[in-house]
Design an enzyme around this catalytic site. Structure first.
Site, PDB file in Angstrom:
ATOM      1  N   GLU A 317       0.890  -1.236  -0.040  1.00  0.00           N
ATOM      2  CA  GLU A 317      -0.075  -0.187   0.031  1.00  0.00           C
ATOM      3  C   GLU A 317       0.922   1.385   0.158  1.00  0.00           C
ATOM      4  OE1 GLU A 317      -2.934  -0.813   3.436  1.00  0.00           O
ATOM      5  OE2 GLU A 317      -4.112  -1.856   2.116  1.00  0.00           O
ATOM      6  N   ASP A 391      -8.200  -9.256   4.122  1.00  0.00           N
ATOM      7  CA  ASP A 391      -7.835  -8.005   4.984  1.00  0.00           C
ATOM      8  C   ASP A 391      -8.789  -8.087   6.284  1.00  0.00           C
ATOM      9  OD1 ASP A 391      -6.608  -5.820   6.296  1.00  0.00           O
ATOM     10  OD2 ASP A 391      -7.220  -4.352   4.733  1.00  0.00           O
ATOM     11  N   GLU A 419     -12.222  -2.569  11.902  1.00  0.00           N
ATOM     12  CA  GLU A 419     -12.280  -1.838  10.762  1.00  0.00           C
ATOM     13  C   GLU A 419     -13.266  -2.253   9.726  1.00  0.00           C
ATOM     14  OE1 GLU A 419      -8.571  -2.161   8.816  1.00  0.00           O
ATOM     15  OE2 GLU A 419      -9.349  -0.986   6.920  1.00  0.00           O
TER      16      GLU A 419
END
Ligand code: GCU
Length: 742
Positions: A317, A391, A419
């Site tokens: 990322e 993820d 998240e």
């Protein structure tokens, strides 16, 4: 004293007594003490009177012969805990009936004289035993180290807090994993990446001169569940953390953590030699770069002799990494590991590596990159691998790297912060998720090769082991943003200490310590917590769907999103909804990710017997496909969404009935949060069905209502400032709708 003087003294005493009584009044008249969650599971509120009478004779005094910061911490905790629970002071004293004798054979002649079987307990384990000492019935907490004594003290308190009998104890306990770490994703500016409990509790600006007392409270909570290391800063790291200015601050924090057996770690940026060292390169093969890391690390250890090491996010990322210099992940990890090795430090090198330039299925990239490197990492390197290949989704198959790197130390990384699970307001009890992955059978060495055995080192005979959790701690008064998110912090520590604990056991302990030990309460709330995990899978991503989340902040559904800069950031990349069906074909006719698993799993996932729960992760399935239940895929999908919502409704009803057991503050906050959860579960369901129906063109099954709005309504929902997103990037403005006030 004159008569007048005596009168004055009496009058003074009278008014003083009256004043004290007045002060005590609210406590006497208020039925339940106000609670805001600040004390976590270390509340130590007075037990019921009958329990006080039962336990008081068994905890009359604390006998401790040695002196050290960790023994002091143990004593202080016992004094605080016993004093609170038993509702009378318990202080230091001599050996007597009911004494609690704490120590190690080195620090305490009393303990040494007992010749206790401590050798199997290692550095951190403890033994708690009821014995007779000089004719007195006492409880002994013994260990090989002062930290072990501290852990034993917390364990004894836990037994009392959960109302276990303590008159005839014989408990030995040692942690299953060597490294039990939290990673804080806290930025130096006080924000937290993916943080849903306020700002960072680390007030860097005021350190080292002012050390907020909250650091100690947090440390006690960490130690009470056996966490023995914390990385202080975001894995997407700011190189400044390695500057001398910040290392002074880190050293001050290390001093707070040290008595509690917690080592400090830092997230290091791979390019720090360039940014901080002003070198032209961060190439790990460059002697100047190697010298830079060595000098940096030597400097850290001069200030922090027990520094734990680094966690590194590289080539992921946008983060720099060894690939930028055509070096392997192992070469990158090893240059840092070599600098740490003389000091006993460790590198946690993350396997969360995927590239925008690589068109390969994202789920396959980490395995492809790391598999050929097995055996190439130094002994003081862990490959820190997320529980699944994408993820932290509500459900993922275990990461294919587990079991695939027999010659490498493997650490599993899980997320405590939610998240992809609705942030703080959705009640999702995470130990259920973690346990599912720990129990996952990789089949790497035949049946029974569980992920638990990979990460505890036993499958391949490694003598080290680790599990890492992304922290959910912030500066909210209740630390984690919601009453029930504290259970994930508690549960992470307890599970890493003892991988055999069940989520039910952990929940029961935590509820007893945080609310009440009334069995009626636990009997209702434990099943609610356990069911909460499947509920979120059902209402967000049933049947193996994944990454259906709105852009950047990941709050709410966005299964239609298809225009982000990287294909593998788009939900459409993952759901592959089309006229034919739904799901990602990862069988040999598709991306062939199935072949990264051991052969029995590979054929299971590619074939017709694949479990429903993993179906759309691995296969693209026709809308009309007949499921095991006899329903079509389309109908099954809707049944799952509605089951999830119904479960949240059930959770609301369960919690509503818990009012008599819980203080109003925490009870009513949770009531409101569950209402949010139900509303948003409905939003997830309606939005996803509205989108998928544009492909399936199938009617709603009988008894299930159609989404109340059309797709454009759900697409237009826009949340500009959801917490935790990494900066307001252009992605935050993605699809910003026109919204004039009229
Ligand atoms: C996720 C998360 C990022 C985080 C990354 C990581 O992609 O959204 O915020 O940086 O994981 O684990 O490195």
């Amino acid at each position: 004293m004159t008569r007048r003087g005596r009168l004055g003294a009496y009058t003074f005493r009278f008014f003083a007594a009256a004043f004290l009584l007045l002060l005590a009044m609210p406590a006497l008249t208020m039925p339940v003490r106000a609670e805001d969650g600040y004390d976590l599971w270390l509340r130590y509120r007075p037990m019921e009177t009958s329990a006080q009478a039962q336990y008081r004779p068994l905890a009359t005094a604390i006998v401790s012969e040695g002196i050290s910061p960790s023994l002091d911490a143990a004593k202080t905790e016992l004094v605080r805990g016993l004093g609170g629970l038993l509702n009378r002071p318990v202080g230091a004293g001599a050996v007597q009936d009911g004494a609690i004798v704490i120590g190690t054979p080195t620090s305490s002649p009393l303990v040494a004289g007992l010749k206790l079987p401590l050798s199997a307990l290692g550095k951190e384990g403890y033994l708690i035993r009821s014995i007779s000492l000089s004719g007195h019935a006492v409880t002994i907490i013994a260990a090989n180290s002062d930290i072990g004594v501290l852990y034993g003290s917390f364990a004894l308190l836990r037994l009392i807090q959960t109302r276990q009998p303590i008159a005839r104890l014989d408990v030995s306990s040692a942690p299953r994993l060597k490294y039990r770490l939290l990673n804080h994703w806290d930025n130096l500016d006080g924000t937290i990446e993916r943080g849903y409990a306020g700002h960072s509790i680390f007030d860097w600006h005021k350190m080292p001169d002012y050390m907020d007392p909250r650091y100690t409270v947090m440390t006690r909570a960490d130690a009470s569940v056996g966490i023995n290391g914390i990385a202080l800063n975001n894995v997407s790291a700011d190189p400044w953390i390695l500057s001398s200015m910040y290392i002074e601050k880190v050293a001050a924090l290390a001093a707070v953590l040290r008595p509690y057996g917690i080592r400090v770690y830092l997230a290091a940026k791979f390019s720090a030699p360039v940014e901080l060292g002003k070198l032209k390169t961060a190439d790990p093969a460059d002697p100047q770069v190697q010298a830079w890391w060595k000098k940096e690390v030597d400097g850290i250890y001069r200030r922090i002799p027990d520094f734990g090491g680094f966690v590194v996010k590289a080539n992921s990322e946008g983060q720099p990494g060894p690939r930028d210099y055509n070096r392997s992940q192992a070469e990158g990890a090893n240059v840092i590991a070599d600098a740490l090795a003389p000091h006993g430090g460790t590198v946690f090198w993350r396997a969360f590596v995927y590239s925008e330039k690589d068109p390969t299925d994202r789920a396959k990239q980490a395995y492809n990159e790391f598999k050929p490197l097995d055996g190439k990492f130094r002994d003081n390197v862990f490959v820190q691998t997320k529980n699944g290949a994408i993820d932290f989704q509500p459900r993922e198959p275990a990461h294919p790297l587990f079991g695939a790197l027999p010659k490498t130390n493997m650490a599993m990384e899980v997320q405590l912060t939610k998240e992809y699970l609705g942030f703080a307001t959705h009640l999702v009890y995470l130990p259920v998720l973690w346990k599912e992955v720990l129990d996952w059978d990789t089949m790497a060495k035949g049946k029974g090769s569980t992920v638990a055995k990979v990460i505890d080192g036993s499958l391949e005979g490694h003598d080290t082991s680790a599990m890492v959790g992304v922290s959910n701690i912030g500066d909210d008064r209740n630390w984690t943003g919601a009453p029930f998110t504290q259970a994930d912090w508690y549960g992470f520590g307890r599970l890493t200490w003892d991988l055999n604990l069940t989520p039910e056991q952990i929940a029961r302990e935590w509820l007893g310590m945080s609310f009440t030990n009334d069995p009626a309460f636990a009997n209702a709330v434990v099943p609610m917590m356990i069911a909460s995990r499947e509920a979120v899978v059902d209402y967000m991503t049933p049947l193996g769907l994944h990454h259906m989340f709105a852009t950047n902040h990941h709050y709410g559904p966005g299964p239609w999103i298809n225009d982000l800069s990287r294909p593998d950031w788009n939900p459409t990349y993952y759901n592959r909804a089309d006229a034919k069906g739904l799901g990602f074909d990862r069988t040999p006719s598709g991306s062939d990710a199935t072949s990264q698993y051991a052969p029995p799993l590979a054929s299971l996932f590619a074939g017709p017997d694949i479990p429903d729960r993993d179906l759309l992760w691995f296969q693209h399935v026709a809308w009309g496909h007949k499921m095991k239940s006899g329903r079509t895929l389309w109908d099954e999908l809707i049944v799952h969404y509605d089951t999830g919502i119904a479960e949240v409704g059930e959770m609301r009803r369960t919690w509503a009935a818990m009012n008599p057991y819980v203080d109003d503050e925490r009870w009513s906050q949770q009531v409101a949060f569950l209402a949010i959860q139900e509303k948003e579960a409905q939003w997830w369901r309606d939005a996803c069905i509205a989108y998928f129906q544009t492909f399936s063109h199938m009617p709603m099954p009988a008894g299930h209502s159609a989404p109340p709005h059309d797709l454009s309504f759900y697409k237009a929902i826009y949340i500009p400032y959801a917490p935790g997103a990494p900066g307001v990037t252009s992605a935050a403005f993605h699809n910003k709708p026109k919204d004039p006030i009229e």
